[in-house]
Design a protein around this motif. Structure first.
Motif, mmCIF file in Angstrom:
data_model
loop_
_atom_site.group_PDB
_atom_site.id
_atom_site.type_symbol
_atom_site.label_atom_id
_atom_site.label_comp_id
_atom_site.label_asym_id
_atom_site.label_seq_id
_atom_site.Cartn_x
_atom_site.Cartn_y
_atom_site.Cartn_z
ATOM 1 N N HIS A 268 0.829 -1.222 0.000
ATOM 2 C CA HIS A 268 0.000 0.000 0.000
ATOM 3 C C HIS A 268 0.860 1.267 0.000
ATOM 4 C CE1 HIS A 268 1.031 -0.739 4.169
ATOM 5 N NE2 HIS A 268 0.816 0.534 4.399
ATOM 6 N N LYS A 309 0.347 6.752 5.384
ATOM 7 C CA LYS A 309 -0.298 5.749 4.515
ATOM 8 C C LYS A 309 -0.784 4.531 5.285
ATOM 9 C CE LYS A 309 1.755 6.857 0.004
ATOM 10 N NZ LYS A 309 1.972 6.356 -1.347
ATOM 11 N N PHE A 312 -4.410 3.463 6.371
ATOM 12 C CA PHE A 312 -5.413 3.196 5.331
ATOM 13 C C PHE A 312 -5.051 1.976 4.484
ATOM 14 C CE2 PHE A 312 -5.311 7.749 6.296
ATOM 15 C CZ PHE A 312 -6.579 7.863 6.853
ATOM 16 N N GLN A 313 -4.178 1.151 5.053
ATOM 17 C CA GLN A 313 -3.708 -0.033 4.332
ATOM 18 C C GLN A 313 -4.857 -0.815 3.699
ATOM 19 O OE1 GLN A 313 -1.091 -2.450 6.681
ATOM 20 N NE2 GLN A 313 -0.667 -3.802 4.957
ATOM 21 N N ASN A 314 -5.976 -0.918 4.420
ATOM 22 C CA ASN A 314 -7.100 -1.709 3.907
ATOM 23 C C ASN A 314 -8.250 -0.868 3.371
ATOM 24 O OD1 ASN A 314 -5.813 -4.202 4.582
ATOM 25 N ND2 ASN A 314 -6.241 -3.715 6.727
ATOM 26 N N VAL A 315 -7.985 0.418 3.175
ATOM 27 C CA VAL A 315 -9.027 1.317 2.638
ATOM 28 C C VAL A 315 -8.441 2.033 1.433
ATOM 29 C CG1 VAL A 315 -10.811 2.961 3.314
ATOM 30 C CG2 VAL A 315 -9.466 1.797 5.093
ATOM 31 N N SER A 317 -9.338 3.542 -1.137
ATOM 32 C CA SER A 317 -9.820 4.839 -1.621
ATOM 33 C C SER A 317 -9.308 5.976 -0.747
ATOM 34 C CB SER A 317 -11.336 4.854 -1.644
ATOM 35 O OG SER A 317 -11.826 4.703 -0.322
ATOM 36 N N ARG A 318 -8.790 5.667 0.442
ATOM 37 C CA ARG A 318 -8.373 6.753 1.343
ATOM 38 C C ARG A 318 -6.860 6.865 1.518
ATOM 39 N NH1 ARG A 318 -11.315 7.076 6.785
ATOM 40 N NH2 ARG A 318 -10.117 9.005 6.809
ATOM 41 N N ILE A 319 -6.085 5.967 0.915
ATOM 42 C CA ILE A 319 -4.619 6.070 1.039
ATOM 43 C C ILE A 319 -4.159 7.306 0.282
ATOM 44 C CG2 ILE A 319 -2.380 4.969 0.622
ATOM 45 C CD1 ILE A 319 -3.741 2.345 0.332
#
Ligand SMILES: [Zn+2]
Length: 444
Positions: A268, A309, A312-315, A317-319
């Motif tokens: 990510h 970063k 938001f590893q699993n989101v 759209s937000r990284i």
């Protein structure tokens, strides 16, 4: 006036490579050739003497995704200096409410600690036809390049094609350049994930094709930012062959990295827009550089720290999207390009200096190693090798996409307007000395 001879190096321009001294007088290059005795000398024996690089695409202190890019003007331009970039082109903070001249004044006022010279480009957000007079007002302030987005509708940054066409007509009349972030919104996954599948190469190809038609019809010089794919290159070539005045840029990360990094546990952290593509796309971009189908390599420098970063590893759209680049632009293109035999030395300076400087009205004051140009010079040791370690770089991030990479070629000296910013590998740069460089009329 203070005179200094950079003596005995190999001078490289897009048209010539040869042993020569470079006489620097005050802030300018006064002579290239033999410089006699009685003048202060700095030896460049065994070194390449290049024009300073112009990074036409950096985002310092950029407000984005609820945070800011990690480098401010001080660290970002210090890193630029360390890497042999002597001019950066950054952006205003675009807004539907703030007129372009005010954006330019605000941004210029923020730049108090620049180490290298800088130019600005207006970021076009919430653009409407009734704002057209602002383009000429920006031009009066030395800003004649304007960046449009064909994506990012949700954050209000997208410009519809009709509006873009109208603006391109006005920009052509001003003698300026439109820059376009070319991804067709309708072909992107609006949910943003999974990264990078949400942003397929076809979105780039379609957008470049569309912009190519507009540029051909309006005759507006148009710079396609960050081309990432073979499909994007196909559209660029087709447009250029049809007489469209497109200028193509790619970035080091599309040349050195590919989508395999996204499978790593820290994948990510490589989030960047457009995303990294396949090994075949990488090869196609190198091939395009070798054939001179592109005109510039810029970084799209937009670094974030891991703590920006990782949450938001699993989101996807937000990284926050973006990678650090400015400090390694020249070393990486030398190492992976010239030292590996993919491009020649003249092409190195074509892509890093002359190409971007010409595209944005800075040439030949910037991006040229010739009499009368600003004495922005880089001394590169072509034999030195070193290993990328984010902790030892000057960019304000703890992440490097190139961590552990062995690099051939090291920047050991940098002059900006005749002043040493780096000498014998030591950084001497003084924050606040960097100046605004206005667009100069004409393209040389
Ligand atoms: Zn950008």
């Amino acid at each position: 006036m203070n005179a200094l001879a950079i003596a005995g190096g190999t001078v490289v321009t897009p048209r010539r490579i040869g042993k020569a001294d470079v006489l620097v007088q005050g802030e300018k290059v006064a002579r290239i050739g033999k410089v006699g005795r009685g003048i202060r000398r700095a030896s460049a024996r065994g070194l390449l003497v290049l024009p300073g690089a112009v990074d036409a695409h950096v985002h310092l202190d950029l407000p984005v995704a609820g945070t800011r890019s990690a480098d401010g003007w001080r660290s970002g331009t210090l890193a630029a200096a360390a890497g042999g970039v002597t001019t950066v082109i950054d952006f205003t903070v675009g807004s539907a409410e703030v007129p372009l001249p005010d954006q330019i004044e605000q941004r210029t006022a923020e730049v108090r600690e620049a180490v290298v010279d800088f130019a600005l480009r207006a970021e076009m957000v919430g653009w409407t036809a009734d704002r057209t007079p602002e383009l000429a007002q920006a031009a009066e302030r030395g800003v004649r390049s304007f960046k449009f987005f064909l994506a990012y509708a949700s954050s209000g940054r997208r410009t519809p094609l009709g509006m873009l066409r109208q603006a391109m007509n006005a920009i052509r009349d001003l003698g300026g350049t439109a820059m376009v972030h070319a991804e067709a919104e309708e072909l992107l996954d609006p949910g943003g994930g999974p990264f990078p599948l949400a942003r397929p190469a076809i979105a780039e190809e379609v957008a470049i094709a569309e912009v190519g038609v507009l540029a051909r019809e309006t005759r507006c010089p148009t710079y396609i930012a960050h081309i990432s794919s073979a499909q994007g290159m196909r559209a660029l070539r087709a447009a250029q062959r049809s007489g469209s005045p497109l200028v193509g840029e790619t970035c080091p990360h599309y040349l050195l990295l590919d989508e395999r990094v996204y499978r790593r546990p820290d994948g990510h952290r490589f989030s960047v827009t457009p995303p990294l593509r396949s090994a075949a796309d990488r090869a196609a971009l190198w091939d395009a550089l070798a054939r001179r189908w592109l005109q510039a390599v810029g970084t799209d420098h937009c670094p974030f720290r891991n703590d920006q970063k990782d949450p938001f590893q699993n989101v996807p759209s937000r990284i926050p999207s973006g990678l650090p680049g400015v400090e390694l632009l020249l070393p990486l293109l030398y190492s992976a390009g010239v030292a590996r035999g993919r491009i020649g030395l003249p092409d190195l300076v074509r892509y890093l200096s002359e190409g971007p400087a010409r595209a944005f009205g800075l040439w030949p004051r910037k991006g040229a190693l010739r009499v009368g140009a600003d004495a922005d010079l880089v001394l590169l040791d072509p034999k030195a090798t070193w290993t990328v370690d984010a902790g030892r770089l000057h960019m304000a991030t703890d992440f490097s996409p190139y961590e552990g990479l062995r690099v051939q070629g090291r920047v050991v000296g940098v002059l900006s307007r005749g002043t040493w910013l780096v000498r014998d590998g030591e950084i001497l740069a003084r924050p606040g000395r960097g100046r605004f460089v206005p667009w100069t009329q004409g393209r040389g």
